[in-house]
Design a protein around this motif. Structure first.
Motif, PDB file in Angstrom:
ATOM      1  N   ASP A 362       0.845  -1.185   0.000  1.00 12.40           N
ATOM      2  CA  ASP A 362       0.000   0.000   0.000  1.00 12.40           C
ATOM      3  C   ASP A 362       0.885   1.241   0.000  1.00 12.40           C
ATOM      4  N   ASP A 363       0.234   2.404  -0.056  1.00 11.12           N
ATOM      5  CA  ASP A 363       0.984   3.665  -0.108  1.00 11.12           C
ATOM      6  C   ASP A 363       1.846   3.868   1.135  1.00 11.12           C
ATOM      7  N   LEU A 391      -0.931  10.901   4.272  1.00 17.09           N
ATOM      8  CA  LEU A 391      -1.577  10.210   3.163  1.00 17.09           C
ATOM      9  C   LEU A 391      -3.089  10.403   3.194  1.00 17.09           C
ATOM     10  N   ASP A 392      -3.673  10.378   4.401  1.00 14.95           N
ATOM     11  CA  ASP A 392      -5.116  10.609   4.521  1.00 14.95           C
ATOM     12  C   ASP A 392      -5.478  12.007   4.034  1.00 14.95           C
ATOM     13  N   VAL A 394      -3.913  13.763   1.793  1.00 20.30           N
ATOM     14  CA  VAL A 394      -3.783  13.772   0.329  1.00 20.30           C
ATOM     15  C   VAL A 394      -5.045  13.165  -0.299  1.00 20.30           C
ATOM     16  N   ARG A 395      -5.508  12.054   0.276  1.00 17.66           N
ATOM     17  CA  ARG A 395      -6.686  11.398  -0.293  1.00 17.66           C
ATOM     18  C   ARG A 395      -7.925  12.285  -0.170  1.00 17.66           C
ATOM     19  N   LEU A 396      -8.062  12.961   0.982  1.00 19.32           N
ATOM     20  CA  LEU A 396      -9.199  13.851   1.178  1.00 19.32           C
ATOM     21  C   LEU A 396      -9.167  14.994   0.178  1.00 19.32           C
ATOM     22  N   ARG A 397      -7.968  15.532  -0.050  1.00 22.54           N
ATOM     23  CA  ARG A 397      -7.847  16.641  -1.004  1.00 22.54           C
ATOM     24  C   ARG A 397      -8.193  16.181  -2.410  1.00 22.54           C
ATOM     25  N   GLU A 398      -7.679  14.981  -2.787  1.00 22.83           N
ATOM     26  CA  GLU A 398      -7.986  14.472  -4.128  1.00 22.83           C
ATOM     27  C   GLU A 398      -9.479  14.225  -4.290  1.00 22.83           C
ATOM     28  N   ALA A 399     -10.153  13.760  -3.214  1.00 12.70           N
ATOM     29  CA  ALA A 399     -11.576  13.464  -3.282  1.00 12.70           C
ATOM     30  C   ALA A 399     -12.406  14.738  -3.432  1.00 12.70           C
TER      31      ALA A 399
END
Length: 401
Positions: A362-363, A391-392, A394-399
């Motif tokens: 995983d990442d 990482l969390d 980053v994922r929230l921003r991408e979402a």
């Protein structure tokens, strides 16, 4: 007559960033003292007087001081240039210096121009100027400067342009001059040469002479000379009874930690070389090459002797310890080189980074693996938590995009 064979002073050199001029001044003090106490007539310096072609002003001043003190102590000096020296600069004012007892041999034209000194037996010396007939024995001291094949082969008529060919051409010139001089009486010969002779054991601080096709020369090039004083290798060693390296007066790399630094005293009489003996120099600082786990190195009394030494330390911990240099310097203040050679680690130590990257699940594993790769230590719990939080985010921003 007594000669003192030295070489590879490397004035101006530093030791892993530590200046060595004070240590070199200490060597000069020992050298001058030895000239007086051992009744040395001639000091031989077989190349690499300076460490670089353009030495600093303070470095030039140190050599000037050394030559003045050696001649004042009653010795003449014969000095050749090495691969670290600029032959032209080192040979400046050679004819003028010769009047003061300093004989520079840095030019090809001087290869067969020896310093010639009379050799007296004890009986001759006792008779002094009473008119006794001299036995005619003399000592001829020749100096071969560093020979760069591509630059000097044509001038020496050497073919091909190899280290062997130019050195053979130089020694042939010397033998031709010796043959002429020997016709008039007994001539014993000493030759200085800065070269890598076969049989010598090198250390890390010498320049690699195999670069550019330059190789070692065989010992038989020096056959027939009473004594050959070699320079270039930094360990004092005997290649044959008549061919020796004096080594450098100080250690210039940790590979020289076990060397006993010194020179050779050569006694020459009307019958030739009668004795060669060792003369050692006191080292201003010890060198320590240590290896082990950081806990053992910091706690074991076996390493107490290294606390005031210059240290090269290799840590063998399975994972690179945190703040390793700071912790080691608390006990060994002069740790100059720190390396890592993990022992007993996991199987990943023998697995390439690209392979481990491909196997990451995983990442977070990718990030932790990169951290381990660049610093040699796994991420601890706090670091894993910080990376997971990043990482969390980053994922929230991408979402949200």
């Amino acid at each position: 007559m007594r000669l003192l064979h030295t070489s590879d002073w490397h004035l101006g050199r530093s030791f892993h960033g530590v200046g060595m001029l004070d240590a070199q001044r200490s060597f000069v003090d020992q050298l001058v003292s030895a000239v007086s106490s051992q009744a040395v007539d001639v000091v031989l310096i077989a190349g690499d007087v300076y460490d670089r072609a353009l030495p600093g002003v303070d470095v030039v001043r140190l050599l000037d001081d050394a030559l003045v003190r050696l001649t004042a102590a009653g010795a003449q000096v014969v000095l050749t240039s090495g691969n670290h020296d600029s032959a032209i600069r080192l040979g400046f004012a050679s004819r003028l210096l010769e009047r003061g007892g300093v004989h520079l041999r840095t030019r090809l034209a001087d290869l067969d121009q020896p310093l010639v000194l009379p050799l007296e037996s004890h009986a001759d010396a006792d008779l002094g100027s009473s008119g006794s007939k001299d036995n005619g024995a003399v000592l001829a001291i020749y100096g071969i400067p560093w020979l760069e094949p591509r630059l000097v082969a044509e001038q020496l008529g050497a073919e091909p342009a190899s280290h062997f060919a130019v050195t053979r051409a130089a020694t042939d010139r010397i033998r031709a001059d010796l043959a002429l001089r020997s016709a008039g009486g007994t001539v014993h010969s000493v030759v200085l040469a800065h070269t890598f002779a076969s049989g010598g054991i090198s250390s890390d601080s010498e320049r690699d002479l195999s670069i550019g096709g330059v190789g070692a020369v065989p010992l038989d090039l020096f056959d027939g000379f009473s004594y050959t004083a070699l320079g270039h290798l930094h360990g004092r060693q005997t290649l044959s009874p008549q061919v020796r390296y004096s080594g450098s007066p100080l250690a210039y790399s940790f590979s020289e930690a076990k060397h006993t630094k010194g020179s050779w005293l050569i006694d020459v009489g009307p019958e030739g070389v009668t004795n060669v003996s060792e003369l050692s120099w006191d080292a201003p600082r010890k060198l320590a090459v240590l290896r082990g786990g950081i806990t053992e190195l910091l706690e074991s009394e076996d390493h107490a002797w290294a606390e005031d030494a210059y240290c090269q330390i290799t840590l063998t911990d399975a994972q690179r310890p945190q703040q390793a240099m700071e912790r080691l310097r608390a006990r060994f203040p002069d740790t100059l080189v720190l390396g890592f050679d993990p022992q007993g680690g996991s199987a990943k130590a023998s697995t390439s980074y690209s392979t481990r990257l491909a196997e990451a699940q995983d990442d977070l594993s990718v990030c932790c693996g990169f951290l381990d790769h660049v610093r040699g230590r796994d991420a601890d719990d706090a670091e894993r938590l910080a990376l997971a939080g990043a990482l969390d985010n980053v994922r929230l921003r991408e979402a949200s995009l």
